[in-house]
Design an enzyme around this catalytic site. Structure first.
Site, mmCIF file in Angstrom:
data_model
loop_
_atom_site.group_PDB
_atom_site.id
_atom_site.type_symbol
_atom_site.label_atom_id
_atom_site.label_comp_id
_atom_site.label_asym_id
_atom_site.label_seq_id
_atom_site.Cartn_x
_atom_site.Cartn_y
_atom_site.Cartn_z
ATOM 1 N N LYS A 98 0.864 -1.246 0.102
ATOM 2 C CA LYS A 98 0.033 -0.083 0.091
ATOM 3 C C LYS A 98 1.121 1.047 -0.088
ATOM 4 O O LYS A 98 2.346 1.140 0.361
ATOM 5 C CB LYS A 98 -0.880 0.118 1.279
ATOM 6 C CG LYS A 98 -2.167 0.853 1.150
ATOM 7 C CD LYS A 98 -3.329 0.251 0.561
ATOM 8 C CE LYS A 98 -4.348 1.106 0.005
ATOM 9 N NZ LYS A 98 -5.514 0.287 -0.453
ATOM 10 N N ASP A 134 -6.781 4.082 -4.619
ATOM 11 C CA ASP A 134 -7.679 4.254 -3.484
ATOM 12 C C ASP A 134 -8.171 5.462 -3.291
ATOM 13 O O ASP A 134 -8.294 6.269 -4.074
ATOM 14 C CB ASP A 134 -6.611 3.746 -2.327
ATOM 15 C CG ASP A 134 -7.453 3.349 -1.144
ATOM 16 O OD1 ASP A 134 -7.887 2.280 -0.995
ATOM 17 O OD2 ASP A 134 -7.504 4.214 -0.137
HETATM 18 P P1 NDP Z 1 -12.819 7.865 -3.429
HETATM 19 O O1 NDP Z 1 -11.875 8.664 -3.033
HETATM 20 O O2 NDP Z 1 -13.468 7.606 -4.553
HETATM 21 O O3 NDP Z 1 -14.003 8.195 -2.306
HETATM 22 C C1 NDP Z 1 -13.986 8.161 -0.882
HETATM 23 C C2 NDP Z 1 -15.298 8.737 -0.180
HETATM 24 O O4 NDP Z 1 -15.241 8.487 1.079
HETATM 25 C C3 NDP Z 1 -15.613 10.137 -0.560
HETATM 26 O O5 NDP Z 1 -16.994 10.190 -0.440
HETATM 27 C C4 NDP Z 1 -15.072 10.764 0.727
HETATM 28 O O6 NDP Z 1 -15.706 11.884 0.759
HETATM 29 C C5 NDP Z 1 -15.258 9.777 1.621
HETATM 30 N N1 NDP Z 1 -14.273 9.916 2.631
HETATM 31 C C6 NDP Z 1 -12.913 9.901 2.456
HETATM 32 N N2 NDP Z 1 -12.117 10.218 3.651
HETATM 33 C C7 NDP Z 1 -13.029 10.411 4.547
HETATM 34 C C8 NDP Z 1 -13.242 10.652 5.929
HETATM 35 N N3 NDP Z 1 -12.024 10.900 6.541
HETATM 36 N N4 NDP Z 1 -14.317 10.911 6.539
HETATM 37 C C9 NDP Z 1 -15.530 10.880 5.791
HETATM 38 N N5 NDP Z 1 -15.634 10.866 4.650
HETATM 39 C C10 NDP Z 1 -14.400 10.403 4.003
HETATM 40 O O7 NDP Z 1 -12.364 6.328 -2.480
HETATM 41 P P2 NDP Z 1 -12.843 5.023 -2.817
HETATM 42 O O8 NDP Z 1 -14.433 5.039 -2.735
HETATM 43 O O9 NDP Z 1 -11.787 4.468 -3.704
HETATM 44 O O10 NDP Z 1 -12.365 4.444 -1.374
HETATM 45 C C11 NDP Z 1 -13.304 4.393 -0.381
HETATM 46 C C12 NDP Z 1 -12.837 2.990 0.821
HETATM 47 O O11 NDP Z 1 -12.888 1.864 -0.105
HETATM 48 C C13 NDP Z 1 -11.487 3.204 1.443
HETATM 49 O O12 NDP Z 1 -11.514 2.699 2.683
HETATM 50 C C14 NDP Z 1 -10.627 2.509 0.513
HETATM 51 O O13 NDP Z 1 -9.318 2.034 1.136
HETATM 52 C C15 NDP Z 1 -11.570 1.404 0.051
HETATM 53 N N6 NDP Z 1 -11.448 0.378 -0.886
HETATM 54 C C16 NDP Z 1 -11.272 0.900 -2.178
HETATM 55 C C17 NDP Z 1 -10.954 0.164 -3.314
HETATM 56 C C18 NDP Z 1 -10.780 0.763 -4.722
HETATM 57 O O14 NDP Z 1 -10.747 -0.251 -5.675
HETATM 58 N N7 NDP Z 1 -11.007 2.059 -4.977
HETATM 59 C C19 NDP Z 1 -10.615 -1.280 -3.109
HETATM 60 C C20 NDP Z 1 -11.009 -1.793 -1.697
HETATM 61 C C21 NDP Z 1 -11.372 -0.919 -0.712
HETATM 62 P P3 NDP Z 1 -14.932 13.264 0.491
HETATM 63 O O15 NDP Z 1 -14.855 13.439 -1.035
HETATM 64 O O16 NDP Z 1 -15.558 14.461 1.169
HETATM 65 O O17 NDP Z 1 -13.414 13.074 0.967
HETATM 66 O O1 2IT Z 2 -7.911 -1.474 -0.785
HETATM 67 C C1 2IT Z 2 -7.813 -2.115 -1.998
HETATM 68 O O2 2IT Z 2 -7.776 -3.485 -2.037
HETATM 69 C C2 2IT Z 2 -7.457 -1.228 -3.079
HETATM 70 N N1 2IT Z 2 -7.517 -0.042 -3.075
HETATM 71 C C3 2IT Z 2 -7.331 -1.787 -4.398
HETATM 72 C C4 2IT Z 2 -5.941 -2.441 -4.811
HETATM 73 C C5 2IT Z 2 -5.670 -2.963 -6.338
HETATM 74 O O3 2IT Z 2 -4.549 -3.098 -6.370
HETATM 75 O O4 2IT Z 2 -6.665 -2.812 -7.103
#
Ligand code: NDP
Ligand code: 2IT
Length: 448
Positions: free
Chosen positions: A128, A168
């Site tokens: 990560k 992420d």
């Molecule tokens: P994005 O940046 O696309 O979206 C993040 C969302 O969460 C936004 O709505 C953001 O709001 C909100 N957010 C972020 N930080 C905070 C905070 N501190 N408090 C409140 N709201 C918050 O990210 P993802 O959708 O990609 O990621 C979301 C979650 O999913 C994370 O935990 C990530 O690690 C996990 N994840 C992502 C994967 C991926 O493929 N993208 C895979 C597996 C897990 P704002 O815009 O106001 O910051």
């Molecule tokens: O938390 C996660 O699994 C991710 N942000 C996706 C990682 C990846 O390599 O696709």
């Protein structure tokens, strides 16, 4: 490790070795709670010191990222890559750009990734990375300059068989494109060193949707296991980013009604449900205009915005935390339980606190932990790597079938090791199933 090693003894050592890293301690404690008894029953892991080794990253790279903002001011951020474990494949895991990023957060995410990637059934190690850079309010040119500077250093440490980062929080298609372009320019090489790429240059169908879709599929499997399904259920989702939006899309396709979405400013509640048309508007708001979720209430009558709040006290059957770590605590869990919630699937990484998870288990709420429920994203990343190696592209239908099959197999792995309690303990199932494959590989290599 002595026969009577306790969780508290082990954690005391880990806390001493990693002072102040609260999120990392939390992630390890949750896994060690299940793994220590398992290892004590399987002395081969104990003798080889596997728990001690698996909680220590292979290496951590920390670097300075210097870039110039639009006014010509020199800006400095910190970049990181935590290469946690490559026992079963190249390091693999996302990059997070958010002002809260620090070593504790990246170590917890890298550690979770070890077990998650193992569960996908694909040959993926774990890593990560990211930066404390805040993309909010930055121009596209500023984001480009930051990404180029970040990749200039990261390029020294990655490669298609070494380490393959992805997106992420704060890293989506645009940031991946900027970083891929810079890597290609520096190394004069076109290879699959990142996933989440655009279709024109080596991306995979369904990668954008994969985490959210996979989370909905995982929920469907948990409910099917007890003769139920998402159809007809009221659902609350937090976040409005990549994971939340595509989770909402698949939940709706499976017959659920999505009542909420959120961002760091608050949540919107739409009692009529967020229809596909409304969700299309949210996608444009969030992915193209980089707007705030509050704006939803200016466009759709009947919806309310609750500033500074999270959606967990809205009455619903199913909950999907899809924003960030520790966004659902014991008070929220009590609200969910007393309002009749029957199941929770984590789209985010570690969104529920340890106390919240304990309450879900006590109240018989089905609980799908992130390392299982959100593994669809990295799984499709693994399949993007396969397609890059073959120099072929699979169709969207094929990809969705493969994603569904992988989520089904992750669910079965959790059931295999978590069904000694009722309801099934998916946390224990995911921790033990994820552990075994990595531990066996580490044993095979000897003392390294
Ligand atoms: P994005 O940046 O696309 O979206 C993040 C969302 O969460 C936004 O709505 C953001 O709001 C909100 N957010 C972020 N930080 C905070 C905070 N501190 N408090 C409140 N709201 C918050 O990210 P993802 O959708 O990609 O990621 C979301 C979650 O999913 C994370 O935990 C990530 O690690 C996990 N994840 C992502 C994967 C991926 O493929 N993208 C895979 C597996 C897990 P704002 O815009 O106001 O910051
Ligand atoms: O938390 C996660 O699994 C991710 N942000 C996706 C990682 C990846 O390599 O696709």
């Amino acid at each position: 490790m002595s026969r009577d090693l306790t969780l508290d003894d082990f954690m005391a050592g880990l806390v001493k070795r990693n002072p102040g890293e609260l999120e990392f301690h939390q992630a390890v404690r949750e896994v060690a709670h299940d793994i220590i008894p398992f290892v004590l029953d399987n002395p081969k892991y104990q003798q080889a010191g596997i728990i001690r080794r698996i909680t220590e990253p292979d290496r951590i790279i920390i670097f300075r990222v210097v870039w110039e903002d639009d006014s010509g001011r020199v800006r400095v951020n910190r970049g990181y890559r935590v290469q946690f474990n490559n026992a079963i494949g190249p390091y693999k895991g996302g990059l997070r750009f958010h002002p809260s990023v620090n070593l504790s957060i990246l170590k917890f995410l890298g550690f979770e990734q070890v077990f998650k990637n193992s569960l996908t059934t694909l040959p993926l190690g774990a890593g990560k990375g990211g930066s404390d850079f805040n993309p909010k309010g930055k121009s596209n040119r500023e984001i480009m300059r930051f990404c180029q500077s970040f990749m200039t250093e990261l390029a020294n440490h990655i490669g298609p068989n070494i380490d393959v980062p992805a997106g992420d929080i704060g890293v989506g298609a645009q940031e991946i494109s900027f970083m891929f372009g810079q890597y290609k320019r520096i190394n004069r090489e076109f290879s699959g060193i990142l996933t989440g790429k655009a279709m024109e240059f080596g991306g995979s169908r369904i990668r954008t949707e994969a985490t959210g879709y996979g989370c909905a599929f995982f929920m469907e499997h948990m409910l099917n296991q007890r003769g139920d399904s998402i159809r007809g259920k009221r659902c609350i989702i937090s976040g409005s980013g990549n994971v939340a939006v595509f989770c909402a899309e698949k939940v709706t396709q499976l017959g659920g009604t999505v009542l909420t979405l959120s961002d760091s400013s608050g949540f919107i509640y739409d009692p009529d449900g967020i229809s596909p048309e409304k969700l299309a508007w949210v996608k444009d708001l969030k992915f193209r205009r980089r707007g705030r979720i509050e704006d939803y209430t200016n466009h759709f009558s009947g919806a309310t915005f609750y500033p500074g709040n999270r959606p967990w006290n809205v009455t619903a059957d199913l909950a999907f935390p899809c924003a960030t770590q520790n966004e659902l605590n014991d008070i929220d869990a009590k609200d969910l339980c007393s309002n009749g919630c029957i199941a929770v699937a984590e789209g985010a990484n570690m969104p529920s606190t340890i106390d919240a998870i304990r309450l879900f288990h006590q109240h018989g709420v089905l609980f799908g932990p992130g390392k299982a429920a959100n593994a669809g994203g990295v799984a499709v990343s693994g399949l993007e790597m396969s397609q890059n190696s073959m120099r072929l592209t699979w169709s969207a239908d094929e990809m969705e079938q493969k994603l569904e099959a992988i989520m089904g197999s992750i669910h079965s792995e959790c059931v295999q090791y978590g069904s000694d309690s009722d309801p099934i303990n998916y946390v224990k199932g995911a921790n033990i199933a994820g552990f075994i494959k990595v531990a066996e590989a580490m044993l095979a290599y000897g003392v390294v």
